[in-house]
Design a protein around this motif. Structure first.
Motif, PDB file in Angstrom:
ATOM      1  N   SER A 168      -4.841   4.123   1.392  1.00 14.31           N
ATOM      2  CA  SER A 168      -3.670   3.951   0.533  1.00 14.31           C
ATOM      3  C   SER A 168      -4.082   3.834  -0.930  1.00 14.31           C
ATOM      4  O   SER A 168      -5.232   3.536  -1.254  1.00 14.31           O
ATOM      5  CB  SER A 168      -2.877   2.708   0.963  1.00 14.31           C
ATOM      6  OG  SER A 168      -3.694   1.553   0.894  1.00 14.31           O
ATOM      7  N   SER A 169      -3.111   4.057  -1.825  1.00 10.34           N
ATOM      8  CA  SER A 169      -3.364   3.954  -3.263  1.00 10.34           C
ATOM      9  C   SER A 169      -2.034   3.804  -3.975  1.00 10.34           C
ATOM     10  O   SER A 169      -0.964   4.050  -3.402  1.00 10.34           O
ATOM     11  CB  SER A 169      -4.106   5.189  -3.782  1.00 10.34           C
ATOM     12  OG  SER A 169      -3.280   6.340  -3.688  1.00 10.34           O
ATOM     13  N   ALA A 170      -2.094   3.417  -5.253  1.00  9.93           N
ATOM     14  CA  ALA A 170      -0.876   3.260  -6.040  1.00  9.93           C
ATOM     15  C   ALA A 170      -0.162   4.600  -6.215  1.00  9.93           C
ATOM     16  O   ALA A 170       1.065   4.670  -6.173  1.00  9.93           O
ATOM     17  CB  ALA A 170      -1.213   2.656  -7.404  1.00  9.93           C
ATOM     18  N   ALA A 171      -0.938   5.673  -6.394  1.00 16.25           N
ATOM     19  CA  ALA A 171      -0.330   6.999  -6.561  1.00 16.25           C
ATOM     20  C   ALA A 171       0.431   7.414  -5.313  1.00 16.25           C
ATOM     21  O   ALA A 171       1.526   7.991  -5.390  1.00 16.25           O
ATOM     22  CB  ALA A 171      -1.411   8.022  -6.897  1.00 16.25           C
ATOM     23  N   VAL A 172      -0.122   7.107  -4.139  1.00 12.97           N
ATOM     24  CA  VAL A 172       0.546   7.445  -2.878  1.00 12.97           C
ATOM     25  C   VAL A 172       1.813   6.615  -2.714  1.00 12.97           C
ATOM     26  O   VAL A 172       2.852   7.121  -2.281  1.00 12.97           O
ATOM     27  CB  VAL A 172      -0.422   7.218  -1.699  1.00 12.97           C
ATOM     28  CG1 VAL A 172       0.319   7.325  -0.373  1.00 12.97           C
ATOM     29  CG2 VAL A 172      -1.560   8.229  -1.750  1.00 12.97           C
ATOM     30  N   ALA A 173       1.750   5.328  -3.082  1.00 10.49           N
ATOM     31  CA  ALA A 173       2.926   4.461  -2.971  1.00 10.49           C
ATOM     32  C   ALA A 173       4.046   4.927  -3.902  1.00 10.49           C
ATOM     33  O   ALA A 173       5.226   4.907  -3.526  1.00 10.49           O
ATOM     34  CB  ALA A 173       2.541   3.015  -3.277  1.00 10.49           C
ATOM     35  N   GLU A 174       3.679   5.343  -5.094  1.00  6.60           N
ATOM     36  CA  GLU A 174       4.687   5.866  -6.025  1.00  6.60           C
ATOM     37  C   GLU A 174       5.335   7.129  -5.473  1.00  6.60           C
ATOM     38  O   GLU A 174       6.552   7.318  -5.566  1.00  6.60           O
ATOM     39  CB  GLU A 174       4.040   6.150  -7.379  1.00  6.60           C
ATOM     40  CG  GLU A 174       3.642   4.889  -8.147  1.00  6.60           C
ATOM     41  CD  GLU A 174       2.918   5.221  -9.444  1.00  6.60           C
ATOM     42  OE1 GLU A 174       2.755   6.434  -9.735  1.00  6.60           O
ATOM     43  OE2 GLU A 174       2.523   4.284 -10.158  1.00  6.60           O
ATOM     44  N   ALA A 175       4.523   8.006  -4.912  1.00  5.35           N
ATOM     45  CA  ALA A 175       5.053   9.239  -4.329  1.00  5.35           C
ATOM     46  C   ALA A 175       5.983   8.951  -3.153  1.00  5.35           C
ATOM     47  O   ALA A 175       6.892   9.730  -2.866  1.00  5.35           O
ATOM     48  CB  ALA A 175       3.910  10.143  -3.886  1.00  5.35           C
ATOM     49  N   ALA A 176       5.761   7.809  -2.481  1.00  5.26           N
ATOM     50  CA  ALA A 176       6.604   7.423  -1.347  1.00  5.26           C
ATOM     51  C   ALA A 176       7.904   6.770  -1.795  1.00  5.26           C
ATOM     52  O   ALA A 176       8.741   6.423  -0.963  1.00  5.26           O
ATOM     53  CB  ALA A 176       5.843   6.487  -0.425  1.00  5.26           C
TER      54      ALA A 176
END
Length: 324
Positions: free
Chosen positions: A241-249
């Motif tokens: 996981s990463s912040a970029a992935v969370a934002e995209a979600a």
């Protein structure tokens, strides 16, 4: 089973088709649901088997087969924000050995006209059995996760030095607090139909779903592993996981949300759902060769008659073995 039917009791061949999986990875906007409501049809993969089948009577047949089922899925295809942020994925080559019973519920030995040169019979059946299989889930490193965790000080390896094309064995990586074996068993059940052509070839289609006794086909089940016992590659495989992935979600506060996606010594932070085991299914087309066995009926009635030669000039027919 009649004498003539018994001559065609054995067949052997191959089956090839699709494969799908239902487990902790992927799914739609809700938490895990059963069967088609949670399948990613876009992740349909291949399956192939070779088999032999013997018909014990007009109702029951026994089938043994070996083969491989290829499974794969990705959290980033899910519309569930928690699953998409977890960002796990896997591929798994499941190598099977199974024994199944086939119980006919409809059978017609001749669905074409008796005067036709093409003689075709039909059989519809339900199947149930046991499958033993080996499996080895694998995954690749995620570049966004590597850069994020390197910036956070969670790993010391520079992301530029990592190999993002290699598939790593997840079972050996120890991504969760529990370990699991390479071997497991399952219960396959399904429906099928076959057509026998001129007592020589059987062509069929079969749908089978395998209820397994493992929740680790996808390597996701329980809680996050303690990072103190993991090297950098193992850590990234456990927590992609990463912040970029969370934002995209679509997560509003990624950093706060990511606090749930890590090991915590104070409580068991869930990485998956251990309450339900993983399952998978196949939809296959099969082609098999029918083996004609020798029987007393055939020997006594269909063996070529040898006739004695007649004397020159005689119109009498030589006596043969056949009697009328």
């Amino acid at each position: 089973m009649t004498g003539s039917t018994a001559q065609y009791a054995l067949d052997y061949g191959f089956a090839i088709g699709t494969a799908n999986y239902l487990g902790d990875i992927g799914g739609d906007d809700l938490n895990r649901r059963d069967f088609s409501a949670d399948l990613h049809l876009g992740q349909t993969k291949l399956s192939s088997h070779v088999f032999a089948r013997y018909r014990l009577n007009s109702v029951l047949a026994v089938r043994g087969q070996v083969g491989t089922v290829y499974l794969e899925d990705y959290d980033n295809l899910s519309s569930n924000p928690a699953r998409a942020t977890r960002n796990a994925h896997f591929r798994n080559f499941v190598n099977e050995l199974s024994v199944r019973a086939e119980v006919s519920f409809f059978s017609n030995p001749m669905i074409t006209r008796y005067t036709s040169k093409l003689r075709m019979g039909m059989n519809a059946y339900a199947t149930l059995g046991v499958t033993g299989f080996s499996h080895n889930p694998q995954a690749q490193l995620n570049r966004d996760a590597a850069e994020y965790h390197f910036a956070q000080g969670n790993i010391s390896t520079n992301p530029t030095q990592l190999n993002y094309d290699e598939w790593y064995d997840l079972r050996d990586a120890g991504t969760e607090t529990l370990s699991y074996g390479q071997l497991s068993v399952g219960v396959p059940l399904g429906l099928g139909v076959s057509f026998e052509v001129n007592h020589q070839i059987r062509v069929g289609m079969e749908f089978v779903w395998n209820l397994t006794f493992t929740d680790y086909l996808d390597d996701v089940s329980f809680t996050w592993a303690d990072p103190s016992g993991l090297n950098d590659i193992q850590f990234l495989l456990s927590n992609p996981s990463s912040a970029a992935v969370a934002e995209a979600a679509g997560v509003d506060n990624p950093e706060a949300f990511l606090n749930s996606f890590r090991w915590d010594e104070a409580y068991d932070s869930p990485r998956g759902n251990p309450d339900k085991n993983d399952t998978y299914g196949t939809l296959q087309v099969s082609v098999s060769k029918v083996v004609m066995s020798s029987s007393n009926f055939r020997r006594n009635n269909y063996r070529s008659a040898k006739r004695r030669p007649t004397r020159k000039g005689s119109s009498r027919m030589g006596r043969g073995r056949a009697k009328f």
